[in-house]
Every structure is written in structure tokens, then in C-alpha cells.
Design a protein around this motif. Sequence first.
Motif, mmCIF file in Angstrom:
data_model
loop_
_atom_site.group_PDB
_atom_site.id
_atom_site.type_symbol
_atom_site.label_atom_id
_atom_site.label_comp_id
_atom_site.label_asym_id
_atom_site.label_seq_id
_atom_site.Cartn_x
_atom_site.Cartn_y
_atom_site.Cartn_z
ATOM 1 N N THR A 157 -21.403 -21.407 -0.579
ATOM 2 C CA THR A 157 -21.428 -19.936 -1.333
ATOM 3 C C THR A 157 -20.470 -19.735 -2.332
ATOM 4 O O THR A 157 -19.260 -20.564 -2.317
ATOM 5 C CB THR A 157 -21.210 -19.023 -0.101
ATOM 6 N N ARG A 158 -21.067 -19.010 -3.359
ATOM 7 C CA ARG A 158 -20.108 -18.951 -4.426
ATOM 8 C C ARG A 158 -19.361 -17.644 -4.242
ATOM 9 O O ARG A 158 -18.333 -17.219 -5.146
ATOM 10 C CB ARG A 158 -20.942 -18.941 -5.761
ATOM 11 N N ASP A 159 -19.728 -16.906 -3.419
ATOM 12 C CA ASP A 159 -18.663 -15.780 -2.942
ATOM 13 C C ASP A 159 -18.552 -15.235 -1.231
ATOM 14 O O ASP A 159 -17.901 -16.110 -0.958
ATOM 15 C CB ASP A 159 -19.644 -14.337 -3.681
ATOM 16 N N ASP A 160 -19.333 -14.529 -0.623
ATOM 17 C CA ASP A 160 -19.083 -14.233 0.704
ATOM 18 C C ASP A 160 -19.832 -15.187 1.289
ATOM 19 O O ASP A 160 -20.874 -15.667 0.787
ATOM 20 C CB ASP A 160 -19.802 -13.110 0.850
ATOM 21 N N SER A 210 -25.268 -17.190 -2.500
ATOM 22 C CA SER A 210 -24.579 -15.981 -3.051
ATOM 23 C C SER A 210 -25.047 -14.833 -2.371
ATOM 24 O O SER A 210 -26.094 -14.624 -2.035
ATOM 25 C CB SER A 210 -24.902 -15.851 -4.413
ATOM 26 N N SER A 212 -23.051 -11.919 -2.093
ATOM 27 C CA SER A 212 -22.472 -10.568 -2.592
ATOM 28 C C SER A 212 -23.320 -9.446 -3.255
ATOM 29 O O SER A 212 -23.207 -8.457 -2.906
ATOM 30 C CB SER A 212 -20.981 -10.609 -3.288
#
Length: 345
Positions: A157-160, A210, A212
Motif C-alpha cells: 500500500t502506498r498509504d493506509d 491505495s 486513503s
Amino acid sequence: MLILAIETSCDETAAAVVEDGRRILSSVVSSQSSVHAPYGGVVPELASRHHIENVCPVIRQAMADADLGFAALDAVAVTQGPGLVGSLLVGVQAAKAIAFVHHKPLVPVHHVAGHIEAPFLTHDRIPLPALALIVSGGHTSLFRVEAPGEYRRLGRTRDDAAGEAFDKVAKLLGLGYPGGPVIDRLAQGADDRAVEFAVPRMTDGRPDFSFSGIKTAVLYHVRREGISPVGDAGRVPDAVRDLVASFQRAVVTALLRGLERAVEAHRPRSLLLSGGVAANTRLRTDAAGLAESLGLPLFVPPVALSTDNAAMIGAAGFVSFQQGRRGGLDLNADPRLALAETTPP
Ligand code: KG4
Ligand code: ZN
């Protein structure tokens, strides 16, 4: 080979005794979710304190359930990281103390290696290489698994993390903590097409995730529609049930799209699904459907071994032990521990 495994990386205090990395002689998990529920998420300081209170009784219980004394053990495995530093420290100290007093080898384990090994606890003949989708509150990654202990991360994942998105959406809607199980329950029978959420696509074609954006889209929807937080978990309006069902559909679609893309690129012989979010009913059903359509066997641990537990640390600890990994008495918790990966062929 008998391993006592200890896991305290987040809000579960867990200990297990595992034989030869496969046979679970005992597995004890003490969850702190009721401690953190009023705050809508894990409070690190409270987590550390509760681990300190629980770690000895949980270890004692695991040893009693396995009907063993410490002298019978061959090694002590412990989650070194990643996770909350205060929480990790409690498990690491307990493991070091037992290893020192009873003259046992100490084996540091990466928490995600535990999740990857969990399916091997309940299935003996997993065709390899496999693709493993690991989805939890702290991690969402895809790995290629060549053999036990040999992993390569293909995407992340690039965020959450997916579980984090479940927890944050539940918090936003006043549904309590942890959010995943509540949303899973409320979504059953609700209209999952009521709200359209865009499923993100990585423009560089990597099998990354991703979440978020979907989480923010839920926030905007809530504001636009004037939905207020649910006060009583027993009386949830249909609009909220439909919203969480739609959110869950988007998250599951994103996860399985990433998995499918990786299958096309890597042609594995089986699929693994593990981590707390692997407890999700919709994800389990849809993953089974995808595996069938791809003609691949899918291995998912039972829910108790998908969410955080120490048996999976015993399984990964056995592999690490055989690879010669040892921790000294200077072993320290590492909240950002990197997973040792094999290099691509
Ligand atoms: O693996 P885990 O126990 O701890 C971490 O390593 O993070 O995963 C916990 C996460 C939480 O975010 C929780 O909301 C989520 O797993 N979870 C679920 C379900 N059960 C737990 N998410 C969706 N559906 C579920 N049934
Ligand atoms: Zn976990």
C-alpha cells in the motif's frame, strides 16, 4: 522441535507452543480491543501497559495448555518488529528473559513473515511458488513465496493499510473499534452498490494499493448526505449499512484486482490470503471465486490464525531457526524492521 513463540506487536498479547513449525500445541491470545474501543484506535501507551500485565499469564497459559515446562523447549521465538515500540519491547524482554534463564536459543521474527507462514500451519501441501496477499491493520502487501522463509514483495500500500481504512471509516461513522468486524457484519445483506467508489489504479502499473482515497470519499459522502455518527451500534440506519457495504466492496475489489494482476505477471501455483482483514467474509468469498476462475488453489488460515496470534510467529520462527537466525541478549525491538527478502531470480 518445540518453539515457544511470543507476539506483542500491537494490541494482542499472544503466546503459543508450536512443534516443527506446523503443529500447534497451544495458542493463547489476550485481546485488548475493549481497552482501546473507547478511543476508536490503539492507544500505544495503554497497549504497552496491558502487555506488561498480560504477558506472563499468557505465556504461563500457553505452556500449561501444551503441558510443557520451559526445559522441554528447543527455542524461544519473538516478534522483533514492525509494530508499536512499547508493545514490541514487552514481548522481546519476556522472550530474552526466558531464553537467558533456561539457556534456549532466541529467534527474532518479522511480524509479516508470521502472517505469510500462517496458512502453512493448517495446510501441508501448498504448491509453490505462491502469491500471498497479506492484509492487516498495519500492512497490505503482495508477496511471491518461493519456499517457506523465501519471500519477495511485489506490491504494497502506498498509504493506509486496508484494515486501517476499515478502522478509520468505522470511527468516522461511530461504529466502534476494531472497525473491520463491525463493517463485515453490518454489510451483510446491505446494498453494496448504493454508493459508487472509484477503485484506484496505479498509473505506473505496479501491483500496489491505495486506500486513503476511498476513505476520504466516504468522508465526503457522509458530509454531503448529512449522515451523523451512529450512537447505538444495535440500531444502524440502512443508509450507513449500505455505505459500509459499498466501501467494503471497493476495498475488496482493489485488493483482488492487485492480486489478479500479480497472478498474470507471476504465474504462481497457489494463492495465500492472511492477516486480520483476511477474516472478512466478503474478501474470503470473493477471493475463493477469483481463485476458482484462475484455476488456482487458495489457502486461507482460520480466522483465529489470520488475525494476530503467536502460532504464526512459531511457524515463522521455525523457518528462521532453520535458516540460522539467532538473537543475542542485546536483541532490541525494531518498530520499522525490514523483512529479509530474497533477490529476484
Ligand atoms: O493482523 P491484525 O490482527 O493486526 C495487524 O497486524 O494489524 O489485523 C487487524 C486488522 C484491524 O484493522 C481490523 O479491523 C481488521 O484486521 N479486521 C477485519 C476483520 N477482522 C479484523 N477487517 C475486515 N473484516 C473483518 N472481519
Ligand atoms: Zn498482524
